[in-house]
Write an enzyme that holds these catalytic residues in place. Sequence first.
Site, PDB file in Angstrom:
ATOM      1  N   ASP A  16     -11.132 -44.549 -30.528  1.00 36.33           N
ATOM      2  CA  ASP A  16     -11.806 -45.591 -31.292  1.00 36.33           C
ATOM      3  C   ASP A  16     -10.745 -46.472 -31.949  1.00 36.33           C
ATOM      4  OD1 ASP A  16     -13.951 -46.953 -32.380  1.00 36.33           O
ATOM      5  OD2 ASP A  16     -14.260 -45.557 -34.031  1.00 36.33           O
ATOM      6  N   GLU A  89     -17.430 -55.682 -27.889  1.00 31.60           N
ATOM      7  CA  GLU A  89     -18.620 -55.987 -28.671  1.00 31.60           C
ATOM      8  C   GLU A  89     -19.001 -57.469 -28.642  1.00 31.60           C
ATOM      9  OE1 GLU A  89     -20.526 -54.501 -32.893  1.00 31.60           O
ATOM     10  OE2 GLU A  89     -18.799 -53.554 -31.955  1.00 31.60           O
ATOM     11  N   LYS A 125     -20.977 -53.911 -25.923  1.00 33.69           N
ATOM     12  CA  LYS A 125     -21.422 -53.258 -27.155  1.00 33.69           C
ATOM     13  C   LYS A 125     -22.345 -54.205 -27.924  1.00 33.69           C
ATOM     14  CE  LYS A 125     -18.956 -50.171 -30.318  1.00 33.69           C
ATOM     15  NZ  LYS A 125     -17.619 -49.893 -30.885  1.00 33.69           N
ATOM     16  N   THR A 149     -24.599 -49.887 -30.562  1.00 34.33           N
ATOM     17  CA  THR A 149     -23.827 -49.465 -31.717  1.00 34.33           C
ATOM     18  C   THR A 149     -24.612 -49.690 -33.007  1.00 34.33           C
ATOM     19  OG1 THR A 149     -21.661 -49.697 -32.783  1.00 34.33           O
ATOM     20  CG2 THR A 149     -22.676 -51.718 -31.947  1.00 34.33           C
ATOM     21  N   PHE A 171     -23.673 -43.284 -35.612  1.00 33.34           N
ATOM     22  CA  PHE A 171     -22.547 -43.349 -36.560  1.00 33.34           C
ATOM     23  C   PHE A 171     -22.595 -42.191 -37.556  1.00 33.34           C
ATOM     24  CE2 PHE A 171     -20.689 -47.893 -36.646  1.00 33.34           C
ATOM     25  CZ  PHE A 171     -20.694 -47.950 -35.272  1.00 33.34           C
TER      26      PHE A 171
END
Length: 315
Positions: A16, A89, A125, A149, A171
Amino acid sequence: MQQLDALKQFTTVVADTGDFKQLAQFKPQDATTNPSLILKAVQKPEYQPLLADTVGRFRGRALDETMDRLLVRFGCEILSIIPGRVSTEVDARLSFDTEATVTRGERLIELYQAEGIHIDRVLIKVAATWEGIAAAEKLERRGIHTNLTLLFSFCQAVACGQAKVQLISPFVGRIYDWYKKSAGSNWDEAANAGANDPGVRSVREIYNHYKHFGIATEVMGASFRNVGQITALAGCDLLTISPELLAQLAASEAPLARALDAASAAALDLPAVNFDEAGFRYALNADAMATEKLAEGIRTFAADALTLERLMLAA
């Protein structure tokens, strides 16, 4: 055996980070990025030439196009190091605009393909709003795979499964943050650790639902605050982990056992759940944590995108 190597027996390990120079030492399969991680990377001296070069090459183009080209530049660098996929993203400011999200996702894929990257090596994303999930469903139908996400609730996960998205990123750490802050002085760290961590419990519920009902969408736990959250989810399809926590796992030889198991999930007695738009919005609204963290996450990513744009204009 290092905990990191032990984890890799059960789970696909994903890095990440936007800091691709850190990747090789941990040998992750995939990598994820977001506007905050890219912003963090371009502020380091070693990445400033990459920012300046990208901006210089496309000076005069629309700022959003240059931004996408910068994201793809980072993604290509990452893909030169890892064997698997990178997540890139869509601008968080489009989180409530289905068609604009689809258009932006398609452009990101076109930019990757222009660099010789196969479509299957990229996940687009998208924030797991109702509009984002609808956009992801359209992208998937066009052969563009997605990573949903800012996912904090069971209803978001169910809707993503219905939309047949490729992957979701619940998350863990941000869920933990909310409950810890909400409890204040009454928070008991030991009682809410490991398998009892609220973020871990959320991912376990989603994982068990997907595996029980044969939903193909991959579950990738994300946003970890400590190693205990990671080891409590060993066996999850994927886990995306910061370089700092990857280093801690690599430095430890503590035993690590599988915590999540698809066969066990299949044997559970679970009710079937589906959401239409009204049901989704009501369920999300009823979950104060998910409502607040989703909104906060979109605001944060949008603010970091603005900061990154200012850096690009100044380059």
